[in-house]
Design a protein around this motif. Structure first.
Motif, PDB file in Angstrom:
ATOM      1  N   PHE A 194       0.971  -1.199   0.035  1.00  0.00           N
ATOM      2  CA  PHE A 194      -0.093  -0.055  -0.071  1.00  0.00           C
ATOM      3  C   PHE A 194       1.118   1.201  -0.207  1.00  0.00           C
ATOM      4  O   PHE A 194       0.716   2.163  -0.817  1.00  0.00           O
ATOM      5  N   THR A 195       1.830   1.486   0.851  1.00  0.00           N
ATOM      6  CA  THR A 195       2.829   2.379   0.946  1.00  0.00           C
ATOM      7  C   THR A 195       3.472   2.524  -0.392  1.00  0.00           C
ATOM      8  O   THR A 195       3.757   3.653  -0.789  1.00  0.00           O
ATOM      9  N   ALA A 196       4.039   1.641  -0.989  1.00  0.00           N
ATOM     10  CA  ALA A 196       4.707   1.708  -2.319  1.00  0.00           C
ATOM     11  C   ALA A 196       3.837   2.111  -3.177  1.00  0.00           C
ATOM     12  O   ALA A 196       4.116   3.160  -4.173  1.00  0.00           O
ATOM     13  N   LEU A 197       2.431   1.869  -3.325  1.00  0.00           N
ATOM     14  CA  LEU A 197       1.670   2.229  -4.378  1.00  0.00           C
ATOM     15  C   LEU A 197       1.271   3.586  -4.202  1.00  0.00           C
ATOM     16  O   LEU A 197       1.186   4.494  -5.097  1.00  0.00           O
ATOM     17  N   THR A 198       1.127   4.235  -2.973  1.00  0.00           N
ATOM     18  CA  THR A 198       0.667   5.671  -2.765  1.00  0.00           C
ATOM     19  C   THR A 198       2.101   6.479  -3.097  1.00  0.00           C
ATOM     20  O   THR A 198       1.677   7.539  -3.628  1.00  0.00           O
ATOM     21  N   ASN A 199       3.037   6.104  -2.641  1.00  0.00           N
ATOM     22  CA  ASN A 199       4.335   6.626  -2.932  1.00  0.00           C
ATOM     23  C   ASN A 199       4.495   6.878  -4.643  1.00  0.00           C
ATOM     24  O   ASN A 199       4.905   7.749  -5.039  1.00  0.00           O
ATOM     25  N   GLN A 200       4.148   5.775  -5.403  1.00  0.00           N
ATOM     26  CA  GLN A 200       4.417   5.730  -6.556  1.00  0.00           C
ATOM     27  C   GLN A 200       3.319   6.743  -7.082  1.00  0.00           C
ATOM     28  O   GLN A 200       3.855   7.579  -8.162  1.00  0.00           O
ATOM     29  N   ALA A 201       2.105   6.672  -6.823  1.00  0.00           N
ATOM     30  CA  ALA A 201       1.165   7.751  -7.320  1.00  0.00           C
ATOM     31  C   ALA A 201       1.564   9.090  -7.025  1.00  0.00           C
ATOM     32  O   ALA A 201       1.304   9.831  -7.987  1.00  0.00           O
ATOM     33  N   LEU A 209      -3.744   0.680   9.846  1.00  0.00           N
ATOM     34  CA  LEU A 209      -4.978   0.570  10.446  1.00  0.00           C
ATOM     35  C   LEU A 209      -6.046  -0.685   9.845  1.00  0.00           C
ATOM     36  O   LEU A 209      -6.496  -1.438  10.439  1.00  0.00           O
ATOM     37  N   ARG A 210      -6.117  -0.411   8.383  1.00  0.00           N
ATOM     38  CA  ARG A 210      -6.657  -1.581   7.838  1.00  0.00           C
ATOM     39  C   ARG A 210      -6.303  -2.923   7.638  1.00  0.00           C
ATOM     40  O   ARG A 210      -6.780  -3.905   8.135  1.00  0.00           O
ATOM     41  N   ASN A 211      -4.842  -2.993   7.882  1.00  0.00           N
ATOM     42  CA  ASN A 211      -3.974  -4.149   7.847  1.00  0.00           C
ATOM     43  C   ASN A 211      -4.479  -4.922   9.231  1.00  0.00           C
ATOM     44  O   ASN A 211      -4.714  -6.081   9.588  1.00  0.00           O
ATOM     45  N   ARG A 212      -4.451  -3.772  10.338  1.00  0.00           N
ATOM     46  CA  ARG A 212      -4.611  -4.404  11.585  1.00  0.00           C
ATOM     47  C   ARG A 212      -6.355  -4.781  12.010  1.00  0.00           C
ATOM     48  O   ARG A 212      -6.388  -5.741  12.579  1.00  0.00           O
ATOM     49  N   ALA A 213      -7.132  -4.176  11.252  1.00  0.00           N
ATOM     50  CA  ALA A 213      -8.489  -4.564  11.402  1.00  0.00           C
ATOM     51  C   ALA A 213      -8.816  -5.681  10.554  1.00  0.00           C
ATOM     52  O   ALA A 213      -9.922  -6.308  10.700  1.00  0.00           O
ATOM     53  N   GLY A 214      -8.026  -5.953   9.868  1.00  0.00           N
ATOM     54  CA  GLY A 214      -8.256  -7.172   8.846  1.00  0.00           C
ATOM     55  C   GLY A 214      -8.436  -7.025   7.534  1.00  0.00           C
ATOM     56  O   GLY A 214      -9.024  -5.784   7.051  1.00  0.00           O
ATOM     57  N   ALA A 215      -7.939  -7.606   6.657  1.00  0.00           N
ATOM     58  CA  ALA A 215      -7.915  -7.258   5.035  1.00  0.00           C
ATOM     59  C   ALA A 215      -8.904  -7.914   4.232  1.00  0.00           C
ATOM     60  O   ALA A 215      -9.308  -7.570   3.240  1.00  0.00           O
ATOM     61  N   ASP A 216     -10.176  -8.654   5.000  1.00  0.00           N
ATOM     62  CA  ASP A 216     -11.099  -9.066   4.470  1.00  0.00           C
ATOM     63  C   ASP A 216     -12.242  -8.328   4.434  1.00  0.00           C
ATOM     64  O   ASP A 216     -12.325  -7.415   5.056  1.00  0.00           O
ATOM     65  N   HIS A 217     -13.030  -8.401   3.274  1.00  0.00           N
ATOM     66  CA  HIS A 217     -13.986  -7.561   3.296  1.00  0.00           C
ATOM     67  C   HIS A 217     -15.167  -8.246   3.803  1.00  0.00           C
ATOM     68  O   HIS A 217     -15.473  -9.330   3.473  1.00  0.00           O
ATOM     69  N   GLY A 218     -15.853  -7.399   4.779  1.00  0.00           N
ATOM     70  CA  GLY A 218     -17.171  -7.919   5.370  1.00  0.00           C
ATOM     71  C   GLY A 218     -16.671  -9.223   6.486  1.00  0.00           C
ATOM     72  O   GLY A 218     -17.218 -10.393   6.436  1.00  0.00           O
ATOM     73  N   PRO A 219     -15.583  -9.115   7.100  1.00  0.00           N
ATOM     74  CA  PRO A 219     -15.296 -10.013   8.286  1.00  0.00           C
ATOM     75  C   PRO A 219     -16.451 -10.387   9.112  1.00  0.00           C
ATOM     76  O   PRO A 219     -17.398  -9.580   9.408  1.00  0.00           O
ATOM     77  N   TYR A 225     -13.132   6.320  14.915  1.00  0.00           N
ATOM     78  CA  TYR A 225     -11.983   6.137  14.091  1.00  0.00           C
ATOM     79  C   TYR A 225     -12.287   5.866  12.678  1.00  0.00           C
ATOM     80  O   TYR A 225     -11.339   6.210  12.063  1.00  0.00           O
ATOM     81  N   GLY A 226     -13.152   5.171  12.529  1.00  0.00           N
ATOM     82  CA  GLY A 226     -13.491   4.645  11.128  1.00  0.00           C
ATOM     83  C   GLY A 226     -14.017   6.108  10.349  1.00  0.00           C
ATOM     84  O   GLY A 226     -13.526   6.100   9.384  1.00  0.00           O
ATOM     85  N   ARG A 227     -14.640   6.868  11.046  1.00  0.00           N
ATOM     86  CA  ARG A 227     -14.918   8.225  10.405  1.00  0.00           C
ATOM     87  C   ARG A 227     -13.625   8.908  10.104  1.00  0.00           C
ATOM     88  O   ARG A 227     -13.673   9.662   8.951  1.00  0.00           O
ATOM     89  N   LEU A 228     -12.640   9.122  10.846  1.00  0.00           N
ATOM     90  CA  LEU A 228     -11.558   9.654  11.056  1.00  0.00           C
ATOM     91  C   LEU A 228     -11.010   9.200   9.640  1.00  0.00           C
ATOM     92  O   LEU A 228     -10.322  10.172   8.750  1.00  0.00           O
ATOM     93  N   ALA A 229     -10.777   7.833   9.526  1.00  0.00           N
ATOM     94  CA  ALA A 229      -9.956   7.147   8.588  1.00  0.00           C
ATOM     95  C   ALA A 229     -10.552   7.497   7.099  1.00  0.00           C
ATOM     96  O   ALA A 229     -10.025   7.771   6.073  1.00  0.00           O
ATOM     97  N   MET A 230     -11.814   7.391   6.968  1.00  0.00           N
ATOM     98  CA  MET A 230     -12.681   7.745   5.928  1.00  0.00           C
ATOM     99  C   MET A 230     -12.610   8.960   5.509  1.00  0.00           C
ATOM    100  O   MET A 230     -12.183   9.489   4.230  1.00  0.00           O
TER     101      MET A 230
END
Length: 96
Positions: free
Chosen positions: A5-12, A47-57, A68-73
Motif C-alpha cells: 500500500f505504501t509503495a503504491l501511494t508513493n508511486q502515485a 489501520l486497515r491491516n490491523r482491522a483485517g484485510a477481508d471484506h465484510g469479516p 476512528y472509522g469516520r476519521l480514517a474515511m
C-alpha cells in the motif's frame, strides 16, 4: 516492483509530481503538508491491516469505534480528492 500500500501511494504521488521531493524546491510549506497527508494515508493502510484485510469479516475489529472509522474515511477522502484533482489538472494541462 514492490506492491505494498505504501509503495503504491508513493508511486502515485511521484507520478503526479506531488511527493515531497517534487514540491520542496518551490514551496516548502506545501511539501510539508503533502508529506503529512501522505503519512496519514499510510497510517490508514496500517489501520486497515490491523482491522483485517477481508471484506465484510464475520467479527468486528477490536478497539476501533465509529469515530476512528469516520476519521480514517474522511482522511482517505481528502487524499483521494486531492489526487483526483491533481490528475484532472495534469490531463487538462497536457490537452492545452
Amino acid at each position: 516492483m514492490e506492491r505494498t500500500f505504501t509503495a503504491l501511494t508513493n508511486q502515485a504521488a511521484q507520478v503526479l509530481g506531488v511527493d515531497r521531493n517534487s514540491v520542496a524546491g518551490y514551496d516548502k510549506e506545501v511539501a510539508a503538508l503533502l508529506q503529512k497527508l501522505h503519512s496519514v494515508v499510510n497510517s490508514i493502510g496500517e489501520l486497515r491491516n490491523r482491522a483485517g484485510a477481508d471484506h465484510g469479516p464475520a467479527e468486528l475489529p477490536v478497539g476501533l469505534d465509529l469515530r476512528y472509522g469516520r476519521l480514517a474515511m474522511r482522511s482517505a477522502i481528502a487524499w483521494s480528492g486531492f489526487m483526483l484533482d491533481t490528475l484532472h489538472d495534469r490531463r487538462t494541462q497536457t490537452e492545452q
